[in-house]
Scaffold this motif. Structure first.
Motif, PDB file in Angstrom:
ATOM      1  N   LEU A 115      -0.394 -12.320  -5.354  1.00  0.00           N
ATOM      2  CA  LEU A 115       0.857 -11.579  -5.475  1.00  0.00           C
ATOM      3  C   LEU A 115       1.689 -11.606  -4.200  1.00  0.00           C
ATOM      4  O   LEU A 115       2.906 -11.787  -4.246  1.00  0.00           O
ATOM      5  CB  LEU A 115       0.563 -10.121  -5.861  1.00  0.00           C
ATOM      6  CG  LEU A 115       0.042  -9.891  -7.275  1.00  0.00           C
ATOM      7  CD1 LEU A 115      -0.426  -8.452  -7.440  1.00  0.00           C
ATOM      8  CD2 LEU A 115       1.118 -10.218  -8.313  1.00  0.00           C
ATOM      9  N   ASP A 116       1.056 -11.422  -3.051  1.00  0.00           N
ATOM     10  CA  ASP A 116       1.821 -11.170  -1.829  1.00  0.00           C
ATOM     11  C   ASP A 116       1.414 -11.997  -0.625  1.00  0.00           C
ATOM     12  O   ASP A 116       1.933 -11.790   0.475  1.00  0.00           O
ATOM     13  CB  ASP A 116       1.731  -9.681  -1.471  1.00  0.00           C
ATOM     14  CG  ASP A 116       2.443  -8.815  -2.499  1.00  0.00           C
ATOM     15  OD1 ASP A 116       3.617  -9.101  -2.790  1.00  0.00           O
ATOM     16  OD2 ASP A 116       1.829  -7.867  -3.023  1.00  0.00           O
ATOM     17  N   SER A 118       1.257 -15.063   1.964  1.00  0.00           N
ATOM     18  CA  SER A 118       2.144 -16.144   2.388  1.00  0.00           C
ATOM     19  C   SER A 118       1.587 -17.465   1.868  1.00  0.00           C
ATOM     20  O   SER A 118       0.437 -17.544   1.420  1.00  0.00           O
ATOM     21  CB  SER A 118       2.234 -16.174   3.913  1.00  0.00           C
ATOM     22  OG  SER A 118       0.969 -16.548   4.466  1.00  0.00           O
ATOM     23  N   LEU A 234      -2.347  -9.044   5.286  1.00  0.00           N
ATOM     24  CA  LEU A 234      -1.621  -9.094   4.011  1.00  0.00           C
ATOM     25  C   LEU A 234      -0.828  -7.805   3.811  1.00  0.00           C
ATOM     26  O   LEU A 234      -1.397  -6.714   3.921  1.00  0.00           O
ATOM     27  CB  LEU A 234      -2.627  -9.278   2.861  1.00  0.00           C
ATOM     28  CG  LEU A 234      -2.074  -9.322   1.441  1.00  0.00           C
ATOM     29  CD1 LEU A 234      -1.366 -10.642   1.189  1.00  0.00           C
ATOM     30  CD2 LEU A 234      -3.200  -9.121   0.425  1.00  0.00           C
ATOM     31  N   HIS A 236      -0.106  -5.370   1.784  1.00  0.00           N
ATOM     32  CA  HIS A 236      -0.636  -4.984   0.481  1.00  0.00           C
ATOM     33  C   HIS A 236       0.196  -3.928  -0.232  1.00  0.00           C
ATOM     34  O   HIS A 236       0.166  -3.844  -1.466  1.00  0.00           O
ATOM     35  CB  HIS A 236      -2.069  -4.476   0.667  1.00  0.00           C
ATOM     36  CG  HIS A 236      -2.821  -4.277  -0.606  1.00  0.00           C
ATOM     37  ND1 HIS A 236      -2.856  -5.207  -1.609  1.00  0.00           N
ATOM     38  CD2 HIS A 236      -3.589  -3.239  -1.044  1.00  0.00           C
ATOM     39  CE1 HIS A 236      -3.602  -4.764  -2.610  1.00  0.00           C
ATOM     40  NE2 HIS A 236      -4.053  -3.575  -2.297  1.00  0.00           N
ATOM     41  N   GLN A 238       3.161  -3.856  -0.880  1.00  0.00           N
ATOM     42  CA  GLN A 238       4.146  -4.484  -1.759  1.00  0.00           C
ATOM     43  C   GLN A 238       3.641  -4.611  -3.195  1.00  0.00           C
ATOM     44  O   GLN A 238       4.445  -4.608  -4.134  1.00  0.00           O
ATOM     45  CB  GLN A 238       4.502  -5.874  -1.220  1.00  0.00           C
ATOM     46  CG  GLN A 238       5.208  -5.862   0.122  1.00  0.00           C
ATOM     47  CD  GLN A 238       5.507  -7.264   0.634  1.00  0.00           C
ATOM     48  OE1 GLN A 238       5.379  -8.251  -0.110  1.00  0.00           O
ATOM     49  NE2 GLN A 238       5.895  -7.370   1.895  1.00  0.00           N
ATOM     50  N   ALA A 239       2.327  -4.708  -3.363  1.00  0.00           N
ATOM     51  CA  ALA A 239       1.770  -4.861  -4.718  1.00  0.00           C
ATOM     52  C   ALA A 239       1.972  -3.617  -5.559  1.00  0.00           C
ATOM     53  O   ALA A 239       1.863  -3.689  -6.804  1.00  0.00           O
ATOM     54  CB  ALA A 239       0.283  -5.194  -4.638  1.00  0.00           C
ATOM     55  N   ARG A 242       6.354  -2.451  -6.254  1.00  0.00           N
ATOM     56  CA  ARG A 242       6.996  -3.035  -7.436  1.00  0.00           C
ATOM     57  C   ARG A 242       5.950  -3.085  -8.549  1.00  0.00           C
ATOM     58  O   ARG A 242       4.746  -2.968  -8.281  1.00  0.00           O
ATOM     59  CB  ARG A 242       7.506  -4.441  -7.123  1.00  0.00           C
ATOM     60  CG  ARG A 242       6.415  -5.484  -6.927  1.00  0.00           C
ATOM     61  CD  ARG A 242       6.983  -6.786  -6.393  1.00  0.00           C
ATOM     62  NE  ARG A 242       6.065  -7.910  -6.460  1.00  0.00           N
ATOM     63  CZ  ARG A 242       5.061  -8.148  -5.618  1.00  0.00           C
ATOM     64  NH1 ARG A 242       4.810  -7.292  -4.631  1.00  0.00           N
ATOM     65  NH2 ARG A 242       4.301  -9.223  -5.747  1.00  0.00           N
ATOM     66  N   THR A 244       3.283  -4.531 -10.658  1.00  0.00           N
ATOM     67  CA  THR A 244       2.390  -5.688 -10.718  1.00  0.00           C
ATOM     68  C   THR A 244       1.124  -5.274 -11.473  1.00  0.00           C
ATOM     69  O   THR A 244       0.888  -4.085 -11.713  1.00  0.00           O
ATOM     70  CB  THR A 244       1.974  -6.189  -9.322  1.00  0.00           C
ATOM     71  OG1 THR A 244       1.044  -5.259  -8.747  1.00  0.00           O
ATOM     72  CG2 THR A 244       3.174  -6.357  -8.397  1.00  0.00           C
TER      73      THR A 244
END
Length: 410
Positions: A115-116, A118, A234, A236, A238-239, A242, A244
């Motif tokens: 998901l997040d 790079s 990471l 995390h 961000q997961a 939004r 997911t």
């Protein structure tokens, strides 16, 4: 900081193991899971009795390729359906639920990277996973206000960060190659720091003393000023900022472990009743397995297990859709579907572990059989995510159209 106790783990080096097989299809994943399960089941009871970590069994499990089945296809993995993933975990957990639980956080982090991560992180870590490298975890802490309260911190350093904190419930960390750590970054956002086994400042202590899930390679993790390169961190949070599938993905694996426990308890119930249980004195029956009340309860358990399996498979389908088309609605629907499976898998595992003794009789409680491990495992594992809140989430969504919160526990 160095550990003073003699039970500090010596973690395996990745080059000491053979490269993992790479599984290509869902059907292959199911077949390999059955083969692995048949091997690890052989000494599962003995490992539980002796609290013996499953070193060779875990090597077999990870080298089979099953730890890489959720790597995306564009990075060389099979990216199996979540129905298949759940069945793989349930199959292994039926053989030994401690081993079935160990890859839970590994698979969770594979999804987090998908998901997040790079592009560098995806290519680097997915390749390691396909080679058979295992992620453990250092996520939860004790003594905080809630499970979501994280004291572990990253502080800025040249080309990276220093990591400090203390964790517990570190399932799989004792036998892991990398230990992903939930932490707060310099902006107080949730992040995951990937720490290689043997890193200076990393201490993992074998002090897990629960009466169930006794061999999950868990314990206390101490993080003492560990340097972490920027590319190993990471973002995390961000997961969950939004919509997911991160949360329901974590939860369907938990439900699959409990489904496996229920199957194992039921299997041992059938064997004991057929081979050892005597008929009650108020009947003229020749065998215990002819008792109509026993037959009725066996039927009830079988129906509940089949219902649990059906809800688990259904949840996998909703989760597939949330991964294909993530939005507020699909993610909420997946979370609710998984919550329903989690409720039934919890209750069925606990019921099966308890009914075993009621139907099998007093002899089944003898230590030589170690049948209490099924209930102990179910009671311990099902405490991770309380089903009373699953009921609330399902009811609130059905009645009031209120979507569940987004976090790893729903």
């Amino acid at each position: 900081m160095t550990a003073q106790a003699s039970n500090v783990a010596h973690l395996p080096e990745t080059h000491s193991r053979e490269l993992a097989h790479i599984i290509k299809t869902d059907a292959e994943a199911i077949e390999v899971a059955k083969q692995v399960a048949s091997e690890i089941a052989k000494e599962a009871s003995l490992r539980d009795k002796e609290r013996r970590l499953p070193r060779k069994e875990l090597d077999l499990f990870s080298s089979s390729g099953l730890w890489g089945i959720t790597v995306p296809k564009e990075y060389g993995g099979a990216f199996v359906s979540n129905k298949t993933l759940a069945e793989v975990i349930a199959t292994v957990s039926e053989a030994d639920p401690s081993i079935g639980q160990i890859p839970q956080n590994h698979l969770y982090m594979v999804e987090g990277l998908r998901l997040d991560g790079s592009e560098f992180q995806k290519r680097y870590f997915f390749e390691l996973v396909l080679q058979g490298v295992r992620f453990g975890n250092a996520f939860s802490e004790i003594g905080t206000k809630s499970v979501n309260d994280v004291k572990t911190r990253l502080t800025a350093a040249n080309s990276g960060f220093f990591l400090n904190g203390k964790k517990f419930y570190s399932s799989g960390a004792l036998l892991a190659d990398w230990v992903p750590v939930i932490t707060k970054d310099v902006n107080d956002n949730t992040a995951v720091a990937f720490v290689p086994a043997g890193a200076q400042g990393l201490t993992i202590i074998d002090d897990w003393s629960s009466f169930g899930q006794r061999t999950t390679a868990s314990g206390t993790t101490i993080l003492d000023n560990i340097f972490v390169p920027s590319e190993h961190v990471l973002p995390h949070q961000q997961a969950f900022d939004r919509p997911t599938a991160m949360g329901p993905l974590a939860q369907i694996i938990q439900a699959a472990v409990d489904t496996g426990i229920a199957r194992a308890a039921f299997k041992d119930t059938l064997h004991f009743v057929r081979n050892h249980t005597r008929p009650w004195i108020d009947t003229d029956l020749e065998h215990g397995y002819e008792d109509p009340h026993t037959i009725k309860d066996i039927g009830d358990l079988q129906i509940r297990i089949h219902a649990t399996e059906a809800l688990l498979a259904r949840a996998g389908e909703y989760l597939d859709e949330a991964q294909r088309n993530p939005n507020e609605d699909t993610v909420a629907e997946a979370s609710i579907a998984v919550a329903e499976a989690k409720v039934l898998s919890t209750e069925t595992a606990l019921l099966a572990g308890s009914k075993l003794f009621e139907l099998a009789g007093t002899r089944s409680t003898l230590g030589e059989f170690n049948l209490d491990r099924h209930w102990r495992n179910a009671r311990t594992h099902t405490l991770h995510d309380p089903v009373r809140w699953k009921y609330h989430a399902v009811g609130n969504y059905s009645l009031n159209k209120i979507k569940p919160p987004r976090h790893p526990w729903i």
